[in-house]
Design a protein around this motif. Sequence first.
Motif, PDB file in Angstrom:
ATOM      1  N   LEU A  43      -9.284   1.861   2.029  1.00 56.14           N
ATOM      2  CA  LEU A  43      -9.924   2.411   1.173  1.00 56.14           C
ATOM      3  C   LEU A  43      -9.870   4.175   2.324  1.00 56.14           C
ATOM      4  CD1 LEU A  43     -12.866   0.715  -0.232  1.00 56.14           C
ATOM      5  CD2 LEU A  43     -10.587   0.589  -1.101  1.00 56.14           C
ATOM      6  N   GLY A  44      -9.522   4.851   1.399  1.00 52.63           N
ATOM      7  CA  GLY A  44      -9.535   6.568   2.064  1.00 52.63           C
ATOM      8  C   GLY A  44      -7.808   6.274   2.868  1.00 52.63           C
ATOM      9  N   CYS A  45      -7.045   5.395   2.228  1.00 50.04           N
ATOM     10  CA  CYS A  45      -6.134   5.166   3.110  1.00 50.04           C
ATOM     11  C   CYS A  45      -5.391   6.425   4.053  1.00 50.04           C
ATOM     12  CB  CYS A  45      -4.776   4.237   2.265  1.00 50.04           C
ATOM     13  SG  CYS A  45      -4.320   4.738   0.704  1.00 50.04           S
ATOM     14  N   CYS A  48      -1.687   6.865   4.764  1.00 48.19           N
ATOM     15  CA  CYS A  48      -0.649   5.411   4.748  1.00 48.19           C
ATOM     16  C   CYS A  48      -0.230   4.385   6.214  1.00 48.19           C
ATOM     17  CB  CYS A  48       0.632   5.339   4.034  1.00 48.19           C
ATOM     18  SG  CYS A  48       0.383   6.215   1.754  1.00 48.19           S
ATOM     19  N   THR A  49      -1.156   5.751   6.913  1.00 48.59           N
ATOM     20  CA  THR A  49      -0.426   5.009   9.019  1.00 48.59           C
ATOM     21  C   THR A  49      -1.043   3.794   9.184  1.00 48.59           C
ATOM     22  OG1 THR A  49      -0.663   6.882   9.256  1.00 48.59           O
ATOM     23  CG2 THR A  49      -0.885   5.730  10.582  1.00 48.59           C
ATOM     24  N   LEU A  50      -1.992   3.273   8.777  1.00 48.60           N
ATOM     25  CA  LEU A  50      -2.709   2.139   8.680  1.00 48.60           C
ATOM     26  C   LEU A  50      -1.918   1.061   7.925  1.00 48.60           C
ATOM     27  CD1 LEU A  50      -5.069  -0.135  10.574  1.00 48.60           C
ATOM     28  CD2 LEU A  50      -6.106   0.623   8.289  1.00 48.60           C
ATOM     29  N   LEU A  51      -1.655   1.241   6.048  1.00 45.42           N
ATOM     30  CA  LEU A  51      -1.002   0.582   5.585  1.00 45.42           C
ATOM     31  C   LEU A  51       0.245   0.360   6.528  1.00 45.42           C
ATOM     32  CD1 LEU A  51      -1.624   2.380   2.613  1.00 45.42           C
ATOM     33  CD2 LEU A  51      -2.682  -0.260   3.015  1.00 45.42           C
ATOM     34  N   TRP A  52       1.497   0.990   6.628  1.00 46.31           N
ATOM     35  CA  TRP A  52       2.263   0.977   7.872  1.00 46.31           C
ATOM     36  C   TRP A  52       2.350   0.133   8.781  1.00 46.31           C
ATOM     37  CZ3 TRP A  52       4.218   2.226  12.640  1.00 46.31           C
ATOM     38  CH2 TRP A  52       4.999   2.648  12.367  1.00 46.31           C
ATOM     39  N   GLY A  65      -3.635   0.079  -1.580  1.00 42.91           N
ATOM     40  CA  GLY A  65      -4.049   1.272  -0.255  1.00 42.91           C
ATOM     41  C   GLY A  65      -4.895   2.222  -1.820  1.00 42.91           C
ATOM     42  N   LEU A  66      -6.549   2.538  -1.350  1.00 48.21           N
ATOM     43  CA  LEU A  66      -7.014   3.396  -2.245  1.00 48.21           C
ATOM     44  C   LEU A  66      -7.727   4.966  -1.455  1.00 48.21           C
ATOM     45  CD1 LEU A  66      -8.383   3.566  -5.236  1.00 48.21           C
ATOM     46  CD2 LEU A  66     -10.502   3.149  -4.047  1.00 48.21           C
ATOM     47  N   ASP A  67      -6.725   6.135  -2.465  1.00 45.42           N
ATOM     48  CA  ASP A  67      -7.289   6.989  -1.837  1.00 45.42           C
ATOM     49  C   ASP A  67      -7.564   7.894  -3.259  1.00 45.42           C
ATOM     50  OD1 ASP A  67      -7.461   8.414   1.079  1.00 45.42           O
ATOM     51  OD2 ASP A  67      -6.619   9.871  -0.448  1.00 45.42           O
ATOM     52  N   ILE A  68      -8.566   9.239  -2.975  1.00 41.50           N
ATOM     53  CA  ILE A  68      -8.855  10.170  -4.248  1.00 41.50           C
ATOM     54  C   ILE A  68      -7.624  11.618  -4.432  1.00 41.50           C
ATOM     55  CG2 ILE A  68      -9.931  11.781  -2.420  1.00 41.50           C
ATOM     56  CD1 ILE A  68     -11.186  10.385  -6.951  1.00 41.50           C
ATOM     57  N   CYS A  69      -6.796  11.344  -3.452  1.00 47.90           N
ATOM     58  CA  CYS A  69      -5.984  12.531  -3.434  1.00 47.90           C
ATOM     59  C   CYS A  69      -4.225  11.891  -3.316  1.00 47.90           C
ATOM     60  CB  CYS A  69      -6.060  13.314  -1.641  1.00 47.90           C
ATOM     61  SG  CYS A  69      -4.627  14.428  -2.160  1.00 47.90           S
ATOM     62  N   ALA A  70      -3.902  12.059  -4.211  1.00 47.02           N
ATOM     63  CA  ALA A  70      -2.685  11.637  -4.657  1.00 47.02           C
ATOM     64  C   ALA A  70      -1.622  11.793  -3.952  1.00 47.02           C
ATOM     65  CB  ALA A  70      -2.153  11.136  -6.622  1.00 47.02           C
ATOM     66  N   SER A  71      -1.052  13.175  -4.513  1.00 52.27           N
ATOM     67  CA  SER A  71      -0.485  13.607  -3.565  1.00 52.27           C
ATOM     68  C   SER A  71      -0.262  13.682  -1.477  1.00 52.27           C
ATOM     69  CB  SER A  71      -0.880  15.520  -3.115  1.00 52.27           C
ATOM     70  OG  SER A  71      -1.795  15.768  -2.509  1.00 52.27           O
ATOM     71  N   VAL A  72      -1.376  13.262  -1.162  1.00 56.95           N
ATOM     72  CA  VAL A  72      -1.332  12.843   0.621  1.00 56.95           C
ATOM     73  C   VAL A  72      -0.531  11.547   0.199  1.00 56.95           C
ATOM     74  CG1 VAL A  72      -2.100  12.154   2.351  1.00 56.95           C
ATOM     75  CG2 VAL A  72      -2.730  13.973   1.348  1.00 56.95           C
ATOM     76  N   MET A  73      -1.081  10.914  -0.958  1.00 60.34           N
ATOM     77  CA  MET A  73      -0.596   8.821  -0.405  1.00 60.34           C
ATOM     78  C   MET A  73       1.401   9.670  -0.758  1.00 60.34           C
ATOM     79  SD  MET A  73      -3.013   6.637  -2.042  1.00 60.34           S
ATOM     80  CE  MET A  73      -3.296   7.251  -3.509  1.00 60.34           C
ATOM     81  N   ASN A  76       3.368  10.433   1.666  1.00 61.93           N
ATOM     82  CA  ASN A  76       3.807   9.538   2.822  1.00 61.93           C
ATOM     83  C   ASN A  76       4.250   8.508   2.563  1.00 61.93           C
ATOM     84  OD1 ASN A  76       2.850  10.978   5.136  1.00 61.93           O
ATOM     85  ND2 ASN A  76       1.661  11.920   3.489  1.00 61.93           N
ATOM     86  N   MET A  77       4.653   7.816   1.039  1.00 63.39           N
ATOM     87  CA  MET A  77       4.385   5.692   0.051  1.00 63.39           C
ATOM     88  C   MET A  77       6.091   5.973   1.199  1.00 63.39           C
ATOM     89  SD  MET A  77       4.286   7.073  -3.666  1.00 63.39           S
ATOM     90  CE  MET A  77       5.434   7.937  -4.523  1.00 63.39           C
ATOM     91  N   HIS A  78       6.767   6.862   1.145  1.00 61.92           N
ATOM     92  CA  HIS A  78       8.419   6.286   1.319  1.00 61.92           C
ATOM     93  C   HIS A  78       7.667   5.103   2.374  1.00 61.92           C
ATOM     94  CE1 HIS A  78       7.331   9.967   4.288  1.00 61.92           C
ATOM     95  NE2 HIS A  78       8.945   9.159   5.157  1.00 61.92           N
TER      96      HIS A  78
END
Length: 378
Positions: A43-45, A48-52, A65-73, A76-78
């Motif tokens: 939560l608050g990813c 996405c570094t931790l997910l990676w 992963g969940l975050d309020i800000c879609a643009s940041v995800m 980095n989601m690549h």
Amino acid sequence: MDKKPKEEQFRKIVTFTPPLYKQRYEFIKDLVEKYKPKKVADLGCADCTLLWMLKFCSCIEVLTGLDICASVMKENMHRLYPLAGDYLQPAERSLTITLHQGSVAHKDPCMLGFDLVTCIELIEHLEESELKEFPEVVFGFMAPSIVVISTPNSEFNPLLPGVMLFRHPDHKFEWNREQFQSWALETAQHYDYSVEFTGVGHPPTGMENLGFCTQIGVFVRKYPQTSESAQSENTTGTVYKTVFKAVYPSLKDEKYLQIAVVNEVIFTAETMKQSLLGQLMSEHEEYNDDPIERKSKSQPSVNFFSEDFGKLVVDKCMEPFVNGNLVYIPLKRIFSFPRVNQLCGTFDRLCKLIAGKVTLSSDGSAVVFSTEHENEEN
């Protein structure tokens, strides 16, 4: 004794090796290695570094992963897409990674059923109203087996260069150890969790009384999730927006298993073929160069085996053999190799998976190669 001069001295030299954010992520990785959760939500990813990092943990099958800000995800989601190597050598486990845009103050059924939920440097970003809803969403609704919450320890702030009030301009608050532990203990008691406190970022010698730079609470659910909470999925509508989803190739998928088996069979058979042809070439050279050796050969070379004798070899010895311009590599011999055996489980399954994908003998008992290409090269 006045502490300020000492704090000013440390303010200029306090550094962390490895960096503090890496220590937090390594703490989570160690926890994953210990408890082996299959489903993990961060939560608050953010980036996405931790997910990676967690996608390489072999026990995890679902990462969210969940975050309020879609643009940041989205920026980095690549990093979370499968790589070429994931397709060339699929893992035995399945792995699905999903990113959602939404608030931790809202309930969504897609966040149910997780073994571990991490909230790394999250709660200090929440507005008062969101912080009030947060425990009910995470501990009441999601109710995972383990929850990890990290947050800054405000007692450490005087040692950090440039920190006047909070460590980040978006922080709504920063708690000292007593404040965090009081909130955590009350939350744990209310939702039937136990909680242990630790942290990362050791203070310098002489300032141990300040505690860790980052304080961490590890919450463990005392009782199994009730059927009532499990059924809450049916009473709550979808509120999160999915912004990313990747399903990794897995040997649990018949398509990828077949590709892996066919590749392994061809590689194993090709290796055995080259070994056999090299042996025959060596014997042929010895036979032509040494008349005495030629006379002493009472048994024919494998190269001169009859078709009937070849069948005997397949049935009894499982040895590869040559008949004319064709090389036969018995399937039972290939199946005896650990990697092939592990992939298929049974010989019948091996035959089924390679059917139509590999050139076989007329009776289906051996992989067949032509030696014409090798003869041209020689």
